[in-house]
Design a protein around this motif. Structure first.
Motif, short mmCIF file in Angstrom:
data_model
loop_
_atom_site.label_atom_id
_atom_site.label_comp_id
_atom_site.label_asym_id
_atom_site.label_seq_id
_atom_site.Cartn_x
_atom_site.Cartn_y
_atom_site.Cartn_z
N ALA A 11 12.31 -0.98 0.75
CA ALA A 11 13.57 -1.71 0.96
C ALA A 11 13.48 -2.57 2.21
CB ALA A 11 14.73 -0.73 1.07
N ALA A 12 12.85 -2.07 3.26
CA ALA A 12 12.73 -2.83 4.50
C ALA A 12 11.83 -4.04 4.32
CB ALA A 12 12.20 -1.92 5.61
N PHE A 13 10.73 -3.89 3.62
CA PHE A 13 9.83 -5.03 3.43
C PHE A 13 10.48 -6.10 2.55
CE2 PHE A 13 7.12 -1.38 4.40
CZ PHE A 13 6.54 -1.86 5.56
N MET A 25 4.65 5.92 7.67
CA MET A 25 5.55 6.63 8.58
C MET A 25 5.08 6.38 10.00
SD MET A 25 6.72 10.61 8.82
CE MET A 25 7.99 10.42 7.56
N HIS A 26 6.04 6.21 10.90
CA HIS A 26 5.70 5.97 12.30
C HIS A 26 5.51 7.27 13.08
CE1 HIS A 26 6.70 5.46 16.59
NE2 HIS A 26 6.01 4.35 16.47
N ASP A 27 6.46 8.17 12.98
CA ASP A 27 6.48 9.34 13.86
C ASP A 27 5.41 10.36 13.48
OD1 ASP A 27 8.73 8.01 14.70
OD2 ASP A 27 10.07 9.74 14.54
N ALA A 28 5.06 11.19 14.47
CA ALA A 28 4.16 12.30 14.18
C ALA A 28 4.83 13.34 13.28
CB ALA A 28 3.68 12.95 15.47
N SER A 43 2.37 14.99 -3.05
CA SER A 43 3.36 15.37 -4.06
C SER A 43 4.61 15.96 -3.41
CB SER A 43 2.75 16.36 -5.06
OG SER A 43 2.38 17.57 -4.42
N GLU A 44 4.45 16.63 -2.26
CA GLU A 44 5.61 17.15 -1.53
C GLU A 44 6.33 16.02 -0.80
OE1 GLU A 44 4.51 21.60 -0.11
OE2 GLU A 44 3.24 20.02 0.74
N LEU A 45 5.58 15.17 -0.13
CA LEU A 45 6.18 14.09 0.64
C LEU A 45 6.93 13.11 -0.25
CD1 LEU A 45 3.15 13.43 3.02
CD2 LEU A 45 5.34 14.46 3.67
N ALA A 46 6.45 12.92 -1.47
CA ALA A 46 7.07 11.96 -2.38
C ALA A 46 8.49 12.36 -2.78
CB ALA A 46 6.21 11.80 -3.63
N LEU A 66 9.55 7.58 0.50
CA LEU A 66 8.41 7.16 1.31
C LEU A 66 7.45 6.38 0.42
CD1 LEU A 66 7.54 10.48 3.20
CD2 LEU A 66 8.33 8.36 4.26
N PRO A 67 6.94 5.25 0.89
CA PRO A 67 5.94 4.54 0.09
C PRO A 67 4.52 4.94 0.50
CG PRO A 67 7.00 3.06 1.68
CD PRO A 67 7.41 4.46 2.01
N THR A 68 3.61 4.81 -0.43
CA THR A 68 2.19 4.88 -0.09
C THR A 68 1.74 3.50 0.40
OG1 THR A 68 1.48 4.24 -2.31
CG2 THR A 68 1.76 6.61 -1.87
N LEU A 69 0.60 3.47 1.06
CA LEU A 69 0.02 2.19 1.45
C LEU A 69 -0.25 1.34 0.22
CD1 LEU A 69 -1.17 0.30 3.61
CD2 LEU A 69 -3.33 1.55 3.36
N GLU A 70 -0.62 1.98 -0.89
CA GLU A 70 -0.88 1.23 -2.12
C GLU A 70 0.39 0.55 -2.63
OE1 GLU A 70 -3.19 1.62 -6.38
OE2 GLU A 70 -3.30 3.23 -4.90
N ASN A 71 1.55 1.21 -2.54
CA ASN A 71 2.81 0.57 -2.94
C ASN A 71 3.01 -0.74 -2.19
OD1 ASN A 71 4.49 3.78 -2.93
ND2 ASN A 71 3.61 2.73 -4.69
N LEU A 72 2.82 -0.69 -0.88
CA LEU A 72 3.04 -1.88 -0.06
C LEU A 72 1.98 -2.93 -0.32
CD1 LEU A 72 4.60 -3.41 2.06
CD2 LEU A 72 3.37 -2.12 3.83
N ALA A 73 0.74 -2.50 -0.51
CA ALA A 73 -0.33 -3.46 -0.80
C ALA A 73 -0.03 -4.26 -2.07
CB ALA A 73 -1.66 -2.72 -0.94
#
Length: 252
Positions: free
Chosen positions: A25-27, A53-56, A82-85, A102-109
């Motif tokens: 949504a942000a992109f 994700m930015h934070d640790a 699978s948990e994070l999704a 949360l998106p994966t890097l592949e989603n954004l790519a």
């Protein structure tokens, strides 16, 4: 890099603070404001999936405590993809974005490649996984942008992460992130064969810009949210400005 293919203006974490950071949504919102390049943060799940994700820890930008319990102060690297999704990465921002995953890097790519957008991927390792994070993110980026006309720019505060990226996909341009000018910063960037140095914008002045550009680096700045700061950086001859204020600065 012989030619610097990236625009001056870069939208921080997608759309700065106008939408939940590091979500699709942000992109999309950043793109609606005319931005053609985005910065994101990439880290690894426990099973090695690069996600944004930015934070640790998970607590600030997801509902992890509701899902995983009080131990959600644990890092994203403690959980499988699978948990994070299953997490809500938008409700913390506002009700309008509740349920945003949360998106994966592949989603954004896929989004960037389909629309001709450029990307700065900051490698954000879970502590103790610096080199592996650099290797895995670079491997995925190299696969996803295979033969694309403009590759992503890989950056990190952690030299070990950039070493991992260089050993895995030396063809992808790298940038060293700095929040202070620690001893040996220029030599480290040279050893890592970086294309850019990305500083806290207050660190750039005539001397540091001259040092960096004389050594062949492009000079980028984060996070620039005031008109006076942007004008100062443009006057210094820097090459890129990362901003939250996609509503204030027209990228041109």
């Amino acid at each position: 890099m012989k030619d610097w293919p990236y625009p001056r203006w870069v939208a921080h974490r997608g759309a700065g603070k106008l939408a939940p950071e590091n979500t699709m949504a942000a992109f999309r919102l950043g793109a609606q404001h005319g931005y053609r390049m985005f910065e994101c943060d990439a880290k690894l799940s426990a099973d090695g999936v690069p996600f944004l994700m930015h934070d640790a820890t998970l607590a600030r930008t997801t509902n992890a405590r509701d899902i995983f319990g009080p131990a959600a102060s644990n890092t994203g690297g403690d959980h499988s993809w699978s948990e994070l999704a299953k997490l809500d990465a938008g409700g913390w921002h506002s009700r309008a974005y509740a349920g945003e995953p949360l998106p994966t890097l592949e989603n954004l790519a896929l989004f960037c490649l389909a629309n001709g957008y450029h990307l700065n991927i900051e490698i954000k390792p879970t502590p103790g996984t610096e080199r592996r994070a650099g290797e895995v993110v670079a491997r995925h980026a190299d696969r996803l942008w295979n033969n694309a006309p403009v590759p992503p720019l890989l950056t990190s505060f952690q030299p070990e992460a950039l070493e991992g990226a260089m050993s895995t996909a030396a063809n992808l341009p790298r940038g060293l992130l700095l929040d202070t000018l620690w001893k040996g910063w220029l030599e480290t960037a040279l050893a890592l064969e970086c294309a850019a140095i990305v500083c806290n914008h207050t660190l750039w002045d005539t001397s540091t810009v001259t040092q960096a550009q004389s050594a062949g680096f492009k000079c980028l700045s984060y996070t620039v949210n005031d008109e006076w700061a942007a004008q100062r950086l443009i006057a210094l001859g820097t090459d890129g400005i990362i901003t939250d204020r996609v509503d204030l600065f027209a990228p041109g």
